[in-house]
Write a protein that holds these residues in place. Structure first.
Motif, PDB file in Angstrom:
ATOM      1  N   ARG A   2       0.826  -1.211   0.000  1.00 57.39           N
ATOM      2  CA  ARG A   2       0.000   0.000   0.000  1.00 57.39           C
ATOM      3  C   ARG A   2       0.860   1.260   0.000  1.00 57.39           C
ATOM      4  NH1 ARG A   2      -2.893  -2.976   3.881  1.00 57.39           N
ATOM      5  NH2 ARG A   2      -2.149  -1.664   5.591  1.00 57.39           N
ATOM      6  N   LEU A   3       1.951   1.234   0.749  1.00 60.55           N
ATOM      7  CA  LEU A   3       2.777   2.429   0.884  1.00 60.55           C
ATOM      8  C   LEU A   3       3.639   2.695  -0.341  1.00 60.55           C
ATOM      9  CD1 LEU A   3       3.985   2.120   4.605  1.00 60.55           C
ATOM     10  CD2 LEU A   3       2.117   3.522   3.697  1.00 60.55           C
ATOM     11  N   ILE A   4       4.103   1.623  -0.996  1.00 57.19           N
ATOM     12  CA  ILE A   4       5.061   1.789  -2.093  1.00 57.19           C
ATOM     13  C   ILE A   4       4.397   1.686  -3.464  1.00 57.19           C
ATOM     14  CG2 ILE A   4       7.141   0.854  -3.179  1.00 57.19           C
ATOM     15  CD1 ILE A   4       8.008  -0.140  -0.479  1.00 57.19           C
ATOM     16  N   ILE A   5       3.554   0.692  -3.644  1.00 54.44           N
ATOM     17  CA  ILE A   5       3.032   0.403  -4.976  1.00 54.44           C
ATOM     18  C   ILE A   5       1.679   1.058  -5.199  1.00 54.44           C
ATOM     19  CG2 ILE A   5       2.330  -1.418  -6.569  1.00 54.44           C
ATOM     20  CD1 ILE A   5       4.367  -3.236  -5.197  1.00 54.44           C
ATOM     21  N   ASP A   6       0.725   0.821  -4.307  1.00 56.30           N
ATOM     22  CA  ASP A   6      -0.613   1.373  -4.509  1.00 56.30           C
ATOM     23  C   ASP A   6      -0.658   2.875  -4.233  1.00 56.30           C
ATOM     24  OD1 ASP A   6      -1.479  -1.100  -5.192  1.00 56.30           O
ATOM     25  OD2 ASP A   6      -2.367  -1.579  -3.269  1.00 56.30           O
ATOM     26  N   LYS A   7      -0.044   3.283  -3.132  1.00 53.00           N
ATOM     27  CA  LYS A   7       0.047   4.703  -2.749  1.00 53.00           C
ATOM     28  C   LYS A   7      -1.308   5.407  -2.685  1.00 53.00           C
ATOM     29  CE  LYS A   7       4.760   5.379  -4.421  1.00 53.00           C
ATOM     30  NZ  LYS A   7       5.669   6.180  -5.247  1.00 53.00           N
ATOM     31  N   ASN A   8      -2.352   4.622  -2.434  1.00 53.58           N
ATOM     32  CA  ASN A   8      -3.685   5.216  -2.326  1.00 53.58           C
ATOM     33  C   ASN A   8      -4.139   5.334  -0.876  1.00 53.58           C
ATOM     34  OD1 ASN A   8      -4.078   5.439  -5.126  1.00 53.58           O
ATOM     35  ND2 ASN A   8      -4.693   3.307  -5.284  1.00 53.58           N
ATOM     36  N   GLY A   9      -3.309   4.849   0.033  1.00 52.72           N
ATOM     37  CA  GLY A   9      -3.705   4.823   1.429  1.00 52.72           C
ATOM     38  C   GLY A   9      -3.582   6.182   2.107  1.00 52.72           C
ATOM     39  N   ASN A  10      -4.196   6.284   3.250  1.00 52.74           N
ATOM     40  CA  ASN A  10      -4.143   7.477   4.076  1.00 52.74           C
ATOM     41  C   ASN A  10      -3.272   7.183   5.281  1.00 52.74           C
ATOM     42  OD1 ASN A  10      -5.126   9.140   6.464  1.00 52.74           O
ATOM     43  ND2 ASN A  10      -6.211  10.155   4.784  1.00 52.74           N
ATOM     44  N   ASP A  11      -2.231   7.996   5.495  1.00 51.44           N
ATOM     45  CA  ASP A  11      -1.299   7.732   6.588  1.00 51.44           C
ATOM     46  C   ASP A  11      -2.005   7.707   7.934  1.00 51.44           C
ATOM     47  OD1 ASP A  11       0.647   7.603   4.730  1.00 51.44           O
ATOM     48  OD2 ASP A  11       1.739   9.410   5.334  1.00 51.44           O
ATOM     49  N   GLU A  12      -2.980   8.581   8.129  1.00 48.80           N
ATOM     50  CA  GLU A  12      -3.692   8.611   9.405  1.00 48.80           C
ATOM     51  C   GLU A  12      -4.497   7.340   9.612  1.00 48.80           C
ATOM     52  OE1 GLU A  12      -3.342  10.751  11.865  1.00 48.80           O
ATOM     53  OE2 GLU A  12      -1.772  11.646  10.615  1.00 48.80           O
ATOM     54  N   GLN A  13      -5.103   6.837   8.540  1.00 48.66           N
ATOM     55  CA  GLN A  13      -5.848   5.580   8.645  1.00 48.66           C
ATOM     56  C   GLN A  13      -4.913   4.418   8.941  1.00 48.66           C
ATOM     57  OE1 GLN A  13      -8.000   5.290   4.951  1.00 48.66           O
ATOM     58  NE2 GLN A  13      -9.624   6.677   5.617  1.00 48.66           N
ATOM     59  N   GLU A  14      -3.727   4.436   8.308  1.00 48.58           N
ATOM     60  CA  GLU A  14      -2.755   3.372   8.565  1.00 48.58           C
ATOM     61  C   GLU A  14      -2.302   3.407  10.028  1.00 48.58           C
ATOM     62  OE1 GLU A  14      -2.259   1.090   6.587  1.00 48.58           O
ATOM     63  OE2 GLU A  14      -2.372   1.781   4.508  1.00 48.58           O
ATOM     64  N   ARG A  15      -2.046   4.593  10.544  1.00 46.13           N
ATOM     65  CA  ARG A  15      -1.609   4.715  11.941  1.00 46.13           C
ATOM     66  C   ARG A  15      -2.726   4.309  12.902  1.00 46.13           C
ATOM     67  NH1 ARG A  15       3.320   6.959  12.288  1.00 46.13           N
ATOM     68  NH2 ARG A  15       4.059   8.152  10.481  1.00 46.13           N
ATOM     69  N   LYS A  70       7.913  -2.647  13.705  1.00 39.58           N
ATOM     70  CA  LYS A  70       8.515  -2.495  12.382  1.00 39.58           C
ATOM     71  C   LYS A  70       7.568  -1.796  11.411  1.00 39.58           C
ATOM     72  CE  LYS A  70      11.804  -6.295  12.712  1.00 39.58           C
ATOM     73  NZ  LYS A  70      12.329  -7.532  12.101  1.00 39.58           N
ATOM     74  N   MET A  71       6.280  -2.043  11.540  1.00 36.70           N
ATOM     75  CA  MET A  71       5.314  -1.380  10.663  1.00 36.70           C
ATOM     76  C   MET A  71       5.235   0.114  10.975  1.00 36.70           C
ATOM     77  SD  MET A  71       2.275  -4.216  10.205  1.00 36.70           S
ATOM     78  CE  MET A  71       2.391  -4.998  11.821  1.00 36.70           C
ATOM     79  N   GLU A  72       5.386   0.476  12.239  1.00 36.36           N
ATOM     80  CA  GLU A  72       5.450   1.898  12.588  1.00 36.36           C
ATOM     81  C   GLU A  72       6.692   2.538  11.977  1.00 36.36           C
ATOM     82  OE1 GLU A  72       3.144   1.869  16.897  1.00 36.36           O
ATOM     83  OE2 GLU A  72       5.255   1.358  16.812  1.00 36.36           O
TER      84      GLU A  72
END
Length: 299
Positions: A22-35, A52-54
């Motif tokens: 999601r972070l590298i290839i799709d890049k459609n995510g929301n950082d706040e939602q991921e956190r 590690k994900m953080e």
């Protein structure tokens, strides 16, 4: 405790790989939602599960700041400014999943891009080594087709002229360009399998109603292996839950046992009723459980 640890290890790897995509290839995510999601995982699984994900999310934040400084560097050094726009994400090795690195023959424009960024990076950091992971690269190129010009979003592997890839990766690339939804290449014979003697040529007549399209690579076997590992450990988790429930309850109907197993595991994953039934049958075969001979037959 071994079952608990065994289950969470592949789950953690699976979550990291999905987050990385999601972070590298799709890049459609929301950082706040991921956190927010990581915060919930941390509450349930603990800080070690999400550390590690953080770190991955922090790398993405730092990369945005670094990209701005790289743009400043190019403006200050116009003689080294490549004609291709390059965006780079620096991934901390210990945070991210391991990705395959291979040396490929990049087009000359991209060789200059890599050289310019390397000069910039080492001018700021003397004691770190850059390993370029071309398998994660995404490129926007303009296809000059006869009907019209179409912007193609492809992987780095899909644009190089002399790939120097493994046979499996080459097959995936050729399949994505000739056998999938978008026929960028014509293939002879025109079937959906890639063989050593197939002949490919640029499809000048290709067109699409969209002006910008994404040409994905087919999934690799690695994804299937991860899912197999996750399903295997889910079976262990179901077995452990069933045995714990029956040790506590002693006697239960099949329907109630399935329902309590689903409830017991619902915070980790939602087990399929058919899988639970298979696990019950397997535990009976291995004599961990037995049917009540005085009760009616199980559904």
């Amino acid at each position: 405790m071994k079952l608990w640890t065994s289950y969470h290890f592949p789950l953690k790897i699976y979550c990291r790989k999905k987050l990385g995509k999601r972070l590298i290839i799709d890049k459609n995510g929301n950082d706040e939602q991921e956190r927010s999601l990581l915060s919930k995982l941390k509450q349930f699984f603990g800080a070690q599960f999400t550390s590690k994900m953080e770190g991955m999310l922090n790398d993405v934040t730092v990369a945005k700041e670094q990209q701005s400084k790289y743009e400043d560097y190019k403006r200050a050094n116009p003689e080294s400014n490549p004609s291709v726009v390059l965006n780079v994400q620096i991934l901390t090795t210990g945070h991210w999943p391991s990705y395959k690195t291979v040396d490929i023959n990049l087009p000359s424009e991209m060789v200059k891009c890599v050289g310019t960024f390397s000069q910039f990076y080492h001018s700021r950091t003397k004691h770190r080594k850059l390993n370029w992971i071309y398998s994660l690269g995404i490129c926007n190129v303009f296809g000059m087709f006869e009907p019209k010009v179409i912007e193609l979003i492809v992987t780095t592997y899909q644009i190089v002229t002399q790939l120097n890839l493994s046979e499996d990766d080459t097959v995936r690339v050729l399949h994505s360009l000739s056998c999938a939804k978008y026929k960028i290449l014509n293939k002879e014979p025109s079937n959906r399998t890639i063989s050593p003697h197939d002949v490919f040529e640029f499809n000048h007549k290709f067109t699409d109603k969209m002006k910008r399209i994404k040409v994905p690579l087919p999934p690799s076997d690695e994804k299937k292996k991860i899912m197999d590992d996750v399903n295997k450990d889910r079976r262990f988790a179901i077995d452990a839950a069933l045995v714990r429930i029956m040790k506590s309850r002693k006697i239960m109907t099949h329907q109630n046992l399935v329902a309590e197993c689903v409830e017991h595991l619902s915070r980790m994953f939602k087990p399929d009723n058919k899988m639970i039934k298979k696990r019950i049958e397997d535990l009976i075969t291995r004599e961990y459980l037995e049917r009540d001979k005085d009760a009616s037959a199980m559904d």
